[in-house]
Scaffold this motif. Structure first.
Motif, PDB file in Angstrom:
ATOM      1  N   GLY A  69      46.361  -6.183 -18.768  1.00  0.00           N
ATOM      2  CA  GLY A  69      45.416  -5.720 -17.659  1.00  0.00           C
ATOM      3  C   GLY A  69      45.890  -5.399 -16.443  1.00  0.00           C
ATOM      4  O   GLY A  69      46.971  -5.297 -16.192  1.00  0.00           O
ATOM      5  N   THR A  90      46.364 -13.354 -10.987  1.00  0.00           N
ATOM      6  CA  THR A  90      45.315 -13.115 -12.235  1.00  0.00           C
ATOM      7  C   THR A  90      45.663 -13.248 -13.467  1.00  0.00           C
ATOM      8  O   THR A  90      45.156 -13.914 -14.152  1.00  0.00           O
ATOM      9  N   MET A  94      45.320 -15.986 -16.295  1.00  0.00           N
ATOM     10  CA  MET A  94      44.609 -15.639 -17.873  1.00  0.00           C
ATOM     11  C   MET A  94      45.296 -16.078 -18.838  1.00  0.00           C
ATOM     12  O   MET A  94      45.273 -16.716 -19.658  1.00  0.00           O
ATOM     13  N   LEU A 397      41.144  -4.959 -14.221  1.00  0.00           N
ATOM     14  CA  LEU A 397      40.760  -6.028 -13.403  1.00  0.00           C
ATOM     15  C   LEU A 397      41.621  -6.035 -12.039  1.00  0.00           C
ATOM     16  O   LEU A 397      42.568  -5.287 -12.142  1.00  0.00           O
ATOM     17  N   ARG A 428      36.160  -2.492 -11.860  1.00  0.00           N
ATOM     18  CA  ARG A 428      36.971  -3.650 -12.448  1.00  0.00           C
ATOM     19  C   ARG A 428      36.402  -5.024 -12.436  1.00  0.00           C
ATOM     20  O   ARG A 428      35.389  -5.433 -11.618  1.00  0.00           O
ATOM     21  N   LEU A 429      36.822  -5.781 -13.298  1.00  0.00           N
ATOM     22  CA  LEU A 429      36.539  -7.298 -13.097  1.00  0.00           C
ATOM     23  C   LEU A 429      36.949  -7.973 -12.102  1.00  0.00           C
ATOM     24  O   LEU A 429      38.426  -7.567 -11.863  1.00  0.00           O
ATOM     25  N   ARG A 431      38.422 -11.365  -9.985  1.00  0.00           N
ATOM     26  CA  ARG A 431      39.498 -12.572 -10.344  1.00  0.00           C
ATOM     27  C   ARG A 431      38.480 -13.743 -11.146  1.00  0.00           C
ATOM     28  O   ARG A 431      38.812 -14.097 -12.334  1.00  0.00           O
ATOM     29  N   SER A 434      37.607 -12.103 -14.456  1.00  0.00           N
ATOM     30  CA  SER A 434      38.737 -12.163 -15.601  1.00  0.00           C
ATOM     31  C   SER A 434      38.860 -13.609 -15.878  1.00  0.00           C
ATOM     32  O   SER A 434      39.161 -13.704 -17.145  1.00  0.00           O
TER      33      SER A 434
END
Length: 448
Positions: A69, A90, A94, A397, A428-429, A431, A434
């Motif tokens: 990502g 981030t 994840m 992201l 983008r996603l 935080r 995500s």
């Protein structure tokens, strides 16, 4: 030190048709820049690329999961410590969610330190009756809509190299210098936990990780692996002048490596079987990805394997599927079934972003979080039905609280898009989204 001598032979991909390349007005200036880039040190080393290929082998065999990502398109003015740290933070969060909640080793690869170029569906852009070349990323031209900014400038290739070097330098410092220590799971979340449902959910998981670490320490175990993290860099190998200039002969083996990044991928718009990008990818020893859209045929997929993974080595080739939520359940099964039947062991990864973009009434390109999630669900459903391994996710992201994709736990509405719409290309996603995705993917993986 390896992979530091430029390749001296004439590359086999030169002279083949190459899609999505800039039209530089001054070819002599381009040749000068390429010659200079050929003298620059490697950004990564061949041994690191081999290490990632081994890790991707575990993904392909069903023993690990890929988390890939980062930015849709990096920007030269975003090479700051805060922005790089937020992105890395981030991905670390994840990764912690997936490792702990799904109980699976996670291979962490950033779309970072080289993702400065973008393929585009149109070569020009028109605003208010004015037509100019389209923006192709900071490595090619400027985002500002004026004639001077939009002229492709080869000097930007050197800026891409230096920005990538600065980014990699900081990433290496963060991942080996204590910031990525698993005991930092709470620190990664301090600015986030109070304001966000996903932050609060993460904090609960962080407490469980803490308890597990304390138990292990009390039992006399404190592994060094918890103090640092393996983190690799990847980008689309789009600009062949740049990638060729950074392709080197490995002093250990005599093989070619693209030392601009550990892993490179070929995009949906540049995967022509008779084109320069596939030929380039066939000659380098890095782990390679190929984006496969909904029009991909079984014959194409099998031919990519023959061209790019003739030795059938797990970890060499990753198929990054970007079908769209409405097509993945129909289009993916035959590909997975026939590729598996061929005896090849590729890593299957879902890109749930690129097939789900639409334009809001405000003119903003956006994606619905629910569509992103539905494509991931479809990807997992296909693999579960076939008894194959869903190998990972590939997402665009940012670590910033942007408003570019609608939906998610901290729901963003279409009317909110203008508030912090900061991307230069694709949405983008943020935080929170995500982390929401990581928790949901962990649940799906457990259900496999």
């Amino acid at each position: 030190m390896n992979a530091e001598n430029p390749a001296t032979h004439v590359p086999s991909w030169q002279g083949l048709p190459a899609a999505q390349q800039p039209e530089y007005p001054d070819r002599a200036a381009l040749r000068e820049v390429v010659t200079e880039l050929e003298s620059y040190p490697p950004l990564v080393f061949a041994g690191e690329c081999d290490q990632l290929r081994a890790r991707m082998g575990a993904v392909a065999r069903g023993e690990a999961f890929l988390l890939q990502g980062g930015d849709c398109a990096e920007a030269f003015d975003a090479v700051s410590a805060d922005q790089i740290r937020n992105k890395l933070k981030t991905l670390l969060q994840m990764g912690a969610v997936l490792t702990y909640a799904a109980a699976v080793p996670v291979v962490k690869v950033g779309r970072i330190a080289g993702q400065y170029s973008k393929p585009r569906s149109k070569s020009t852009e028109t605003r208010d009756g004015v037509t100019l070349p389209t923006y192709r990323g900071d490595s090619v031209n400027g985002f500002e809509f004026n004639e001077q900014a939009r002229v492709p400038d080869p000097e930007r290739l050197k800026r891409m190299y230096h920005a990538s070097a600065a980014t990699l330098n900081l990433v290496r410092a963060f991942t080996t210098g204590g910031y990525a220590d698993l005991r930092q799971v709470h620190a990664w979340n301090q600015d986030f936990v109070k304001s966000s449902p996903s932050g609060q959910r993460y904090e609960q998981l962080a407490r469980e990780i803490d308890n597990a670490l304390n138990f292990m320490k009390a039992a006399g175990t404190d592994p060094a692996e918890f103090r640092t993290v393996e983190f690799f860099a990847s980008h689309e190998a789009l600009l062949l002048d740049y990638e060729s200039a950074l392709t080197r002969v490995d002093s250990r083996t005599g093989g070619l490596y693209d030392v601009s990044g550990h892993m490179v991928w070929i995009g949906e718009r540049t995967r022509q079987l008779d084109g320069a990008h596939i030929e380039f990818a066939s000659k380098i020893n890095n782990p390679i990805g190929i984006k496969l859209g909904p029009t991909t045929t079984v014959d194409e997929a099998l031919t990519y394997i023959d061209r790019l993974d003739p030795e059938r080595e797990p970890g060499r080739l990753t198929f990054i599927v970007r079908m769209g939520a409405d097509k993945v359940r129909d289009k993916l099964p035959e590909l997975v079934e026939k590729v598996t039947a061929s005896g090849a062991t590729v890593a299957w990864v879902t890109d749930p972003m690129h097939g789900n973009t639409f334009e809001a009434a405000s003119g903003h390109k956006t994606r619905r979080f629910d569509d992103v999630l539905d494509e991931v669900k479809g990807f997992f459903e296909v693999h579960k039905a076939l008894g194959t391994h869903p190998g990972g996710i590939h997402v665009e992201l940012t670590g910033d609280d942007v408003t570019e994709c609608v939906g998610g736990g901290d729901e963003i509405f279409v009317d909110d898009l203008h508030q912090r719409y900061e991307t230069a290309c694709d949405p983008r996603l943020n935080r929170s989204q995500s982390l929401d995705l990581a928790f949901l993917v962990a649940e799906m993986y457990r259900d496999q």
